[in-house]
Design a protein around this motif. Structure first.
Motif, PDB file in Angstrom:
ATOM      1  N   GLU A  41     -37.203  55.724 -25.631  1.00  0.00           N
ATOM      2  CA  GLU A  41     -38.651  55.642 -25.564  1.00  0.00           C
ATOM      3  C   GLU A  41     -39.037  54.372 -26.295  1.00  0.00           C
ATOM      4  OE1 GLU A  41     -40.698  59.433 -26.088  1.00  0.00           O
ATOM      5  OE2 GLU A  41     -42.200  58.301 -27.206  1.00  0.00           O
ATOM      6  N   TRP A  42     -39.772  53.470 -25.613  1.00  0.00           N
ATOM      7  CA  TRP A  42     -40.102  52.191 -26.227  1.00  0.00           C
ATOM      8  C   TRP A  42     -41.418  51.680 -25.662  1.00  0.00           C
ATOM      9  CZ3 TRP A  42     -38.628  46.725 -24.577  1.00  0.00           C
ATOM     10  CH2 TRP A  42     -38.939  45.809 -25.589  1.00  0.00           C
ATOM     11  N   SER A  43     -42.335  51.247 -26.530  1.00  0.00           N
ATOM     12  CA  SER A  43     -43.632  50.771 -26.062  1.00  0.00           C
ATOM     13  C   SER A  43     -43.700  49.248 -26.094  1.00  0.00           C
ATOM     14  CB  SER A  43     -44.747  51.363 -26.918  1.00  0.00           C
ATOM     15  OG  SER A  43     -44.700  50.763 -28.197  1.00  0.00           O
ATOM     16  N   MET A  44     -42.567  48.571 -25.992  1.00  0.00           N
ATOM     17  CA  MET A  44     -42.478  47.113 -26.060  1.00  0.00           C
ATOM     18  C   MET A  44     -42.847  46.592 -27.436  1.00  0.00           C
ATOM     19  SD  MET A  44     -44.106  46.096 -22.396  1.00  0.00           S
ATOM     20  CE  MET A  44     -43.255  44.578 -22.081  1.00  0.00           C
ATOM     21  N   SER A  45     -42.830  47.467 -28.415  1.00  0.00           N
ATOM     22  CA  SER A  45     -43.235  47.078 -29.753  1.00  0.00           C
ATOM     23  C   SER A  45     -42.188  46.170 -30.391  1.00  0.00           C
ATOM     24  CB  SER A  45     -43.396  48.331 -30.610  1.00  0.00           C
ATOM     25  OG  SER A  45     -43.494  47.972 -31.954  1.00  0.00           O
ATOM     26  N   SER A  46     -42.680  45.179 -31.173  1.00  0.00           N
ATOM     27  CA  SER A  46     -41.735  44.341 -31.906  1.00  0.00           C
ATOM     28  C   SER A  46     -41.343  45.014 -33.218  1.00  0.00           C
ATOM     29  CB  SER A  46     -42.349  42.986 -32.225  1.00  0.00           C
ATOM     30  OG  SER A  46     -43.256  42.594 -31.259  1.00  0.00           O
ATOM     31  N   MET A  47     -42.107  46.040 -33.611  1.00  0.00           N
ATOM     32  CA  MET A  47     -41.856  46.668 -34.909  1.00  0.00           C
ATOM     33  C   MET A  47     -41.032  47.947 -34.808  1.00  0.00           C
ATOM     34  SD  MET A  47     -45.406  45.479 -36.667  1.00  0.00           S
ATOM     35  CE  MET A  47     -46.213  46.960 -36.533  1.00  0.00           C
ATOM     36  N   TYR A 260     -49.036  51.242 -19.091  1.00  0.00           N
ATOM     37  CA  TYR A 260     -48.929  52.346 -20.039  1.00  0.00           C
ATOM     38  C   TYR A 260     -47.942  52.035 -21.162  1.00  0.00           C
ATOM     39  CZ  TYR A 260     -51.132  55.146 -16.328  1.00  0.00           C
ATOM     40  OH  TYR A 260     -51.963  55.639 -15.380  1.00  0.00           O
ATOM     41  N   PHE A 261     -47.214  50.956 -21.039  1.00  0.00           N
ATOM     42  CA  PHE A 261     -46.223  50.564 -22.051  1.00  0.00           C
ATOM     43  C   PHE A 261     -45.157  51.635 -22.264  1.00  0.00           C
ATOM     44  CE2 PHE A 261     -50.224  48.470 -23.101  1.00  0.00           C
ATOM     45  CZ  PHE A 261     -49.839  47.156 -23.123  1.00  0.00           C
ATOM     46  N   GLN A 262     -44.827  52.391 -21.217  1.00  0.00           N
ATOM     47  CA  GLN A 262     -43.766  53.395 -21.350  1.00  0.00           C
ATOM     48  C   GLN A 262     -42.510  52.824 -20.711  1.00  0.00           C
ATOM     49  OE1 GLN A 262     -45.210  57.043 -19.684  1.00  0.00           O
ATOM     50  NE2 GLN A 262     -46.864  57.230 -21.162  1.00  0.00           N
TER      51      GLN A 262
ATOM     52  N   ALA B  83     -43.602  40.814 -25.902  1.00  0.00           N
ATOM     53  CA  ALA B  83     -42.460  41.728 -26.024  1.00  0.00           C
ATOM     54  C   ALA B  83     -41.147  40.955 -26.148  1.00  0.00           C
ATOM     55  CB  ALA B  83     -42.401  42.668 -24.821  1.00  0.00           C
ATOM     56  N   GLN B 102     -53.094  49.203 -29.250  1.00  0.00           N
ATOM     57  CA  GLN B 102     -51.736  49.054 -28.740  1.00  0.00           C
ATOM     58  C   GLN B 102     -51.085  47.774 -29.276  1.00  0.00           C
ATOM     59  OE1 GLN B 102     -50.108  51.168 -26.404  1.00  0.00           O
ATOM     60  NE2 GLN B 102     -48.330  49.930 -26.895  1.00  0.00           N
ATOM     61  N   LYS B 105     -50.332  48.080 -32.913  1.00  0.00           N
ATOM     62  CA  LYS B 105     -49.183  48.960 -33.130  1.00  0.00           C
ATOM     63  C   LYS B 105     -47.882  48.211 -32.844  1.00  0.00           C
ATOM     64  CE  LYS B 105     -47.095  52.974 -31.013  1.00  0.00           C
ATOM     65  NZ  LYS B 105     -47.053  53.472 -29.637  1.00  0.00           N
ATOM     66  N   ASN B 106     -47.925  47.338 -31.834  1.00  0.00           N
ATOM     67  CA  ASN B 106     -46.724  46.593 -31.464  1.00  0.00           C
ATOM     68  C   ASN B 106     -46.484  45.350 -32.317  1.00  0.00           C
ATOM     69  OD1 ASN B 106     -46.331  48.486 -29.533  1.00  0.00           O
ATOM     70  ND2 ASN B 106     -46.675  47.163 -27.785  1.00  0.00           N
ATOM     71  N   GLY B 107     -47.413  45.082 -33.239  1.00  0.00           N
ATOM     72  CA  GLY B 107     -47.206  43.952 -34.141  1.00  0.00           C
ATOM     73  C   GLY B 107     -47.388  42.589 -33.495  1.00  0.00           C
ATOM     74  N   TRP B 108     -48.336  42.492 -32.556  1.00  0.00           N
ATOM     75  CA  TRP B 108     -48.503  41.238 -31.825  1.00  0.00           C
ATOM     76  C   TRP B 108     -49.644  40.366 -32.353  1.00  0.00           C
ATOM     77  CZ3 TRP B 108     -48.078  43.867 -26.337  1.00  0.00           C
ATOM     78  CH2 TRP B 108     -46.754  44.260 -26.137  1.00  0.00           C
ATOM     79  N   GLN B 393     -53.589  54.610 -19.526  1.00  0.00           N
ATOM     80  CA  GLN B 393     -53.228  55.924 -19.014  1.00  0.00           C
ATOM     81  C   GLN B 393     -54.427  56.872 -19.040  1.00  0.00           C
ATOM     82  OE1 GLN B 393     -49.840  57.343 -21.087  1.00  0.00           O
ATOM     83  NE2 GLN B 393     -49.475  59.022 -19.661  1.00  0.00           N
TER      84      GLN B 393
END
Lengths: 293, 430
Positions: A41-47, A260-262, B83, B102, B105-108, B393
């Motif tokens: 499961e990954w939301s393309m997050s860098s963290m 959806y970043f899924q 990404a 979003q 959360k992803n640190g962008w 979504q």
């Protein structure tokens, strides 16, 4: 023997190496990576790195996602309808064009035009054609005395409307392949048919078509693989809508991944999709084998 | 031949400007020679800022390479680049309500709070306190400032002044009057539709939100999905019936460009959408109804008039930018009081109090629109879409009920299913 000995001995490994590297980097690695990603499961997050979830993505798609099952059904509906129409039309046109005469090359060139147009541009043009109020499609219907349709704006008509665009664009490909096969056919069977007094229709039915079979099936296979993967015209024209009525597997995987970043679920879907395309290609290649006597 | 001449002229101009720039200022250009990659949306704000960029380049010696994309492609472009972790983007436009949570959360994002609070980097006259508090709030996630708000918008009614005057119809102030007026003007045989608004699954959600709020509904409340409450079902049904009965055919495949085109071609009597599109409607190149457009505050429903009033776009710095101080120079310049005044004069509604309070700032807006925006701002709600991380979504879930309503399907059943899906999404984000 000494000079270049190693190279000489290993020539059969060295020469295919570039091709091997290419296949590995461009095909094997992406598929393996997608397979790995599909179990996470990954939301393309860098963290937050991908976290392992096993087969959960596959389970949620197959067991409890009605958008997925709808997309599977629509993908096949689109492909089968498009390929059947394209084959019928394409073969008929090829047979009609297969006679000597002036202007034949011009006609062939004109037929080629839809194929060379970029799909996104094709989508934009058909969007205007289908516009229920100002589009030319409803104008033609009115000339024929038919009631106007909603085309892409109706959940029931959207997918068939998209099939029509695909047919317009890709029928020429089948025509071209069949035309090429026609020029390569042996003459003897036709002469024999003529001597036996076969009517033109009988000749087509019992001589031309059986001889063309391998070419037609090859053309259908190519088209089916492409049609399964259709993305551009659907995305430019309906984005899968209205509602989800034209959402195919490719569109849904794109939405899952980039809206959806899924990434895990999108990868799982793509692996299933990969299996479907591969399976369809194998089934069609069986059909291509000559019938055993 | 022509492009050839243009190209040579351009080269000469660039060399000349460069020379002048170098001569004019040397010492005050600490970031001279830095090249910034700025990614913009196809949006009126970008159209307004582009011609001003040479001024910035001349003053600072920073080179700005601007690209632009349509909003969905923009999100994909940003997502894929960020990404990969090796993006070269320095500054980008983003939709805080759609992306801030979003992306954060992803640190962008780079946290702009630190830059704003650093007196060495940010002069007092840039004045962060001048921005609407609600707009700043939309760009803030747990104290982290994700971007500087640049565009605000409210949902309003655009209507045809000439038609309303001719038939002596009152401009609607309630949703019931809106429906009655739509019914009155609806005459498809003559190519006139009562009303147009968005019907595409996801794009429709933001414009539906004002209808939902005015019926007393909400997307969710205290972590509980509220899409199948009686108020919400009434709102879905009202919006669907309105567009099915008095809207143009094909409304289900309409986002704003298509809906706006119908109104701009004089084929609809009313249009509900964001205030930011008024400049497209007044532009004679895009619109046949420019001198006939009236503006009205979103009408009242059972719960009063509750349009959204939001910040739709902000300017942000990417976390991977290698020229953060230079990028901040650009953002500060693009959002400064002076530049804001100029972009607002090009008819882009800003989020700066000072621009709205000065005569100069509102001189290019129709007076009627200024008062509509001011009133909407007072009664407006700060969200036009669900306030969640997975906005895309959530919008698809809600949008599918809107589609069912426009089709004339079973709204209650669709709302019930959507509510369960949305609740699952909310639970997942807890």
């Amino acid at each position: 023997m000494l000079r270049g000995g190693w190279l000489d001995r290993n020539l059969r490994y060295v020469f295919p190496l570039p091709a091997l590297v290419f296949v590995f980097v461009m095909m094997v690695f992406p598929i393996a990576y997608t397979l790995r990603l599909s179990t996470t499961e990954w939301s393309m997050s860098s963290m937050a790195p991908p976290s392992w979830v096993g087969a959960a993505n596959y389970a949620s798609l197959i067991l409890s996602d009605d958008r997925f099952s709808g997309a599977v059904w629509r993908t096949f509906y689109f492909t089968i309808l498009a390929v059947i129409l394209e084959t019928l039309l394409g073969v008929s046109i090829a047979l009609a064009l297969n006679r000597e005469g002036r202007g034949r090359n011009l006609v062939k060139t004109v037929f080629l035009l839809p194929m060379v147009a970029t799909p996104v541009a094709v989508g934009m043009v058909w969007l205007l054609i289908y516009e229920p109020t100002i589009g030319v499609a409803n104008y033609f219907l009115s000339l024929l005395g038919l009631p106007p349709l909603h085309w892409l704006a109706s959940p029931r008509q959207a997918l068939p409307s998209l099939v029509l665009v695909d047919v317009w664009q890709w029928t020429p490909m089948i025509t071209l392949i069949v035309l090429a096969a026609l020029t390569a056919l042996p003459r003897d069977p036709f002469e024999a048919a003529l001597v036996d007094g076969a009517t033109p229709w009988q000749t087509v039915r019992h001589v031309t078509l059986p001889l063309l079979r391998p070419a037609i099936v090859a053309a259908m296979t190519l088209r089916a693989i492409d049609a399964l993967k259709t993305f551009d015209i659907i995305y430019t024209m309906t984005q899968g809508g209205p509602g989800f009525s034209s959402e195919t597997l490719n569109i849904y995987s794109f939405v899952l991944g980039f809206q959806y970043f899924q990434m895990g679920k999108a990868s799982a879907l793509l692996m299933i999709f990969f299996a479907i395309v591969l399976g369809s290609a194998i089934v069609l290649s069986w059909a291509r084998r000559p019938v055993e006597a | 031949m022509k492009w050839h001449v243009r190209f040579v002229t351009l080269c000469v101009a660039v060399v000349f400007l460069g020379a002048v720039g170098t001569a004019a200022s040397g010492a005050q250009q600490p970031y001279k020679g830095t090249a910034l990659r700025v990614v913009l949306a196809n949006h009126p704000w970008a159209d307004a800022i582009r011609p001003l960029i040479p001024e910035f380049e001349q003053a600072t010696g920073i080179k700005v390479n601007a690209e632009s994309y349509f909003e969905d492609q923009l999100t994909q472009k940003l997502t894929v680049e960020f990404a990969s972790g090796t993006s070269t983007i320095d500054v980008f436009m983003q939709r805080p309500l759609q992306e801030a949570k979003q992306f954060h959360k992803n640190g962008w994002y780079t946290d702009l709070k630190k830059l704003i609070d650093d007196p060495r980097l940010t002069q007092a006259d840039w004045d962060f306190a001048d921005f609407f508090p609600a707009a700043v709030q939309a760009e803030t996630v747990k104290g982290f400032v994700t971007g500087i708000p640049i565009v605000t918008e409210q949902e309003i009614i655009y209507y045809r002044k000439d038609l309303f005057e001719k038939d002596n119809i009152k401009v609607p102030t309630t949703l019931a009057e809106l429906e009655a007026a739509a019914k009155h003007f609806h005459n498809p045989g003559k190519g006139m539709f009562g009303i147009v608004s968005r019907g595409q699954r996801s794009p429709a959600v933001t414009q539906f939100s004002s209808y939902l709020y005015s019926f007393g509904g909400a997307f969710d409340k205290d972590g509980k999905a509220t899409l199948d409450t009686p108020e919400a079902i009434k709102a879905f049904t009202f919006y669907g019936d309105l567009l099915r009965k008095y809207g143009p055919p094909g409304v289900l495949n309409m986002s704003w460009p298509q809906a706006l085109a119908i109104f701009a071609q004089g084929k609809a009597a009313m249009y509900t959408d964001a205030s930011v599109f008024y400049s497209n409607l007044l532009d004679p190149a895009q619109s046949e109804v420019g001198d006939k457009v009236g503006f009205a505050v979103f009408p009242a429903g059972p719960a009063g008039a509750r349009p959204y009033s939001i910040v739709s776009w902000g300017l942000s710095m990417s976390a991977t930018s290698r020229h953060k101080e230079a990028a901040w120079e650009f953002i500060k310049w693009a959002t400064s009081k002076e530049t804001t005044l100029k972009t607002q004069n090009r008819q882009v509604p800003s989020a700066r109090t000072s621009a709205w309070e000065s005569e100069e700032g509102i001189k290019n807006f129709p007076a009627q629109l200024v008062s509509v925006i001011a009133q909407s701002g007072k009664i407006g709600l700060p969200y036009d879409r669900p306030n969640v991380i997975a906005v895309g979504q959530a919008r698809d879930i809600i949008g599918s009920v809107i589609v069912t309503a426009i089709e004339g399907g079973d709204v209650a059943a669709a709302a019930k299913k959507a509510n369960a899906d949305y609740q699952a999404l909310l639970d997942k984000e807890k």
